[in-house]
Write an enzyme that holds these catalytic residues in place. Sequence first.
Site, mmCIF file in Angstrom:
data_model
loop_
_atom_site.group_PDB
_atom_site.id
_atom_site.type_symbol
_atom_site.label_atom_id
_atom_site.label_comp_id
_atom_site.label_asym_id
_atom_site.label_seq_id
_atom_site.Cartn_x
_atom_site.Cartn_y
_atom_site.Cartn_z
ATOM 1 C CB ALA A 22 -0.935 -0.014 1.206
ATOM 2 C CG PHE A 33 -4.273 -1.950 4.513
ATOM 3 C CD1 PHE A 33 -5.636 -2.149 4.374
ATOM 4 C CD2 PHE A 33 -3.468 -2.046 3.387
ATOM 5 C CE1 PHE A 33 -6.193 -2.435 3.140
ATOM 6 C CE2 PHE A 33 -4.015 -2.340 2.143
ATOM 7 C CZ PHE A 33 -5.377 -2.531 2.022
ATOM 8 C CB ILE A 101 -7.148 -4.309 -4.429
ATOM 9 C CG1 ILE A 101 -7.435 -3.164 -3.432
ATOM 10 C CG2 ILE A 101 -6.786 -5.593 -3.671
ATOM 11 C CD1 ILE A 101 -8.817 -3.226 -2.830
ATOM 12 C CG HIS A 119 -3.747 -9.305 -1.233
ATOM 13 N ND1 HIS A 119 -3.144 -8.499 -0.297
ATOM 14 C CD2 HIS A 119 -3.314 -10.559 -0.962
ATOM 15 C CE1 HIS A 119 -2.366 -9.241 0.508
ATOM 16 N NE2 HIS A 119 -2.452 -10.494 0.118
ATOM 17 C CB CYS A 152 -24.659 -14.301 -9.241
ATOM 18 S SG CYS A 152 -24.223 -14.811 -10.901
ATOM 19 C CB CYS A 155 -25.538 -19.020 -10.296
ATOM 20 S SG CYS A 155 -24.312 -18.285 -9.214
ATOM 21 C CB SER A 193 4.835 -4.257 1.792
ATOM 22 O OG SER A 193 4.120 -5.249 2.519
ATOM 23 C CG ASN A 218 7.720 0.114 4.577
ATOM 24 O OD1 ASN A 218 6.880 0.246 3.678
ATOM 25 N ND2 ASN A 218 7.393 -0.009 5.833
HETATM 26 P P1 OAD Z 1 0.536 -1.677 5.245
HETATM 27 O O1 OAD Z 1 -0.382 -0.529 5.511
HETATM 28 O O2 OAD Z 1 0.589 -2.764 6.229
HETATM 29 O O3 OAD Z 1 2.008 -1.139 5.072
HETATM 30 C C1 OAD Z 1 2.297 -0.060 4.232
HETATM 31 C C2 OAD Z 1 3.684 0.425 4.590
HETATM 32 O O4 OAD Z 1 4.043 1.455 3.660
HETATM 33 C C3 OAD Z 1 3.765 1.033 5.985
HETATM 34 O O5 OAD Z 1 4.776 0.353 6.717
HETATM 35 C C4 OAD Z 1 4.142 2.513 5.731
HETATM 36 O O6 OAD Z 1 5.096 2.965 6.654
HETATM 37 C C5 OAD Z 1 4.733 2.470 4.350
HETATM 38 N N1 OAD Z 1 4.535 3.688 3.556
HETATM 39 C C6 OAD Z 1 3.370 4.324 3.323
HETATM 40 N N2 OAD Z 1 3.549 5.365 2.483
HETATM 41 C C7 OAD Z 1 4.888 5.403 2.197
HETATM 42 C C8 OAD Z 1 5.714 6.246 1.396
HETATM 43 N N3 OAD Z 1 5.213 7.270 0.707
HETATM 44 N N4 OAD Z 1 7.044 5.975 1.358
HETATM 45 C C9 OAD Z 1 7.578 4.942 2.058
HETATM 46 N N5 OAD Z 1 6.841 4.109 2.801
HETATM 47 C C10 OAD Z 1 5.511 4.326 2.877
HETATM 48 O O7 OAD Z 1 0.175 -2.193 3.775
HETATM 49 P P2 OAD Z 1 0.594 -3.590 3.088
HETATM 50 O O8 OAD Z 1 1.914 -4.061 3.566
HETATM 51 O O9 OAD Z 1 0.404 -3.410 1.641
HETATM 52 O O10 OAD Z 1 -4.560 -7.187 2.378
HETATM 53 O O11 OAD Z 1 -0.524 -4.530 3.641
HETATM 54 C C11 OAD Z 1 -0.551 -5.841 3.213
HETATM 55 C C12 OAD Z 1 -1.967 -6.337 3.142
HETATM 56 O O12 OAD Z 1 -2.601 -6.149 4.403
HETATM 57 C C13 OAD Z 1 -2.849 -5.573 2.189
HETATM 58 O O13 OAD Z 1 -2.713 -6.024 0.858
HETATM 59 C C14 OAD Z 1 -4.210 -5.844 2.711
HETATM 60 C C15 OAD Z 1 -3.949 -5.700 4.187
HETATM 61 O O14 OAD Z 1 -4.744 -6.494 4.967
HETATM 62 C C16 OAD Z 1 -5.837 -7.496 2.139
HETATM 63 O O15 OAD Z 1 -6.719 -6.655 2.149
HETATM 64 C C17 OAD Z 1 -6.070 -8.938 1.883
HETATM 65 ZN ZN ZN Z 2 -23.029 -16.710 -10.241
#
Ligand code: OAD
Ligand code: ZN
Length: 250
Positions: A22, A33, A101, A119, A152, A155, A193, A218
């Site tokens: 994200a 998130f 997503i 995802h 749907c 179905c 991430s 990150n």
């Molecule tokens: P997170 O929100 O857990 O982590 C995003 C990271 O990006 C954080 O550690 C922030 O510090 C860093 N960050 C944000 N903006 C930044 C920037 N401009 N420069 C540098 N760093 C930055 O998001 P994800 O790791 O993507 O899944 O989360 C993983 C999954 O957890 C998502 O895909 C989602 C969530 O539950 C589902 O919905 C299934």
């Molecule tokens: Zn269907």
Amino acid sequence: RKADRLRELIESARAAVAFTGAGVSTASGIPDFRSPGGLWSQNRPIDFGAFVASPEMRREAWRRKFVTDDATRGAAPNPVHHAIARLVAQGTIACVVTQNIDDLHRVSGVPDDRLIELHGNGTYATCLDCGLRRELADIRPAFEATGRAPRCPACDGLVKSATVSFGQAMPQEAMRAAERATAGCDLFLALGSSLVVYPAALLPRMAKRAGAPLVIANREPTDLDAYADLVLRDDLVEIFAPYAEAQTVR
Ligand code: OAD
Ligand code: ZN
């Protein structure tokens, strides 16, 4: 300098994997998130079991979905997306594996055969039973008129955003493709991430085991920083803006 070290690693790569979270989209105005103010600080996620079991939860999931979409409407790729797309086009990055997503890697020009969405994709919906694709614009009017979550037309199955919820199976094929790309990569870039959810926590380790240098960029520390060859804590836009230049027009 770390920026120079990153440039060396990128310049010598021929089959890098960019693994994104994200954090690559926050500069496009899409909240992440787990940061303060992130999505999970406002609402606890609705898991798959609750969605399937309860009409109220489905309604709440769809309500939130449209609120979020309205808040991020018009979000466009930022320099990080453009840099990644450019590195794909020039053959440095072989594969973009994303947990996002938001479709922004595709919009920025990463071809489908170079993009793995672990995802799913939030720009459309599918029937959980027969897989029929439904467009959000076609679902929304009836939802707003009736307050009932969509079903749907083919179905009568439950229709859900084409994203992977907690408790829902990961797309097997995408997962295998991500593992293949990781096993064969010569550089693994983990970008924006927190690396806390499966398989995010595994792929960087897999890359290391395959002998590839691991870069983690990150804002906040991650549990895998100790495994990394290079850790950058600056804003991703600052780190990647130099790679986005001379492009952006597509
Ligand atoms: P997170 O929100 O857990 O982590 C995003 C990271 O990006 C954080 O550690 C922030 O510090 C860093 N960050 C944000 N903006 C930044 C920037 N401009 N420069 C540098 N760093 C930055 O998001 P994800 O790791 O993507 O899944 O989360 C993983 C999954 O957890 C998502 O895909 C989602 C969530 O539950 C589902 O919905 C299934
Ligand atoms: Zn269907």
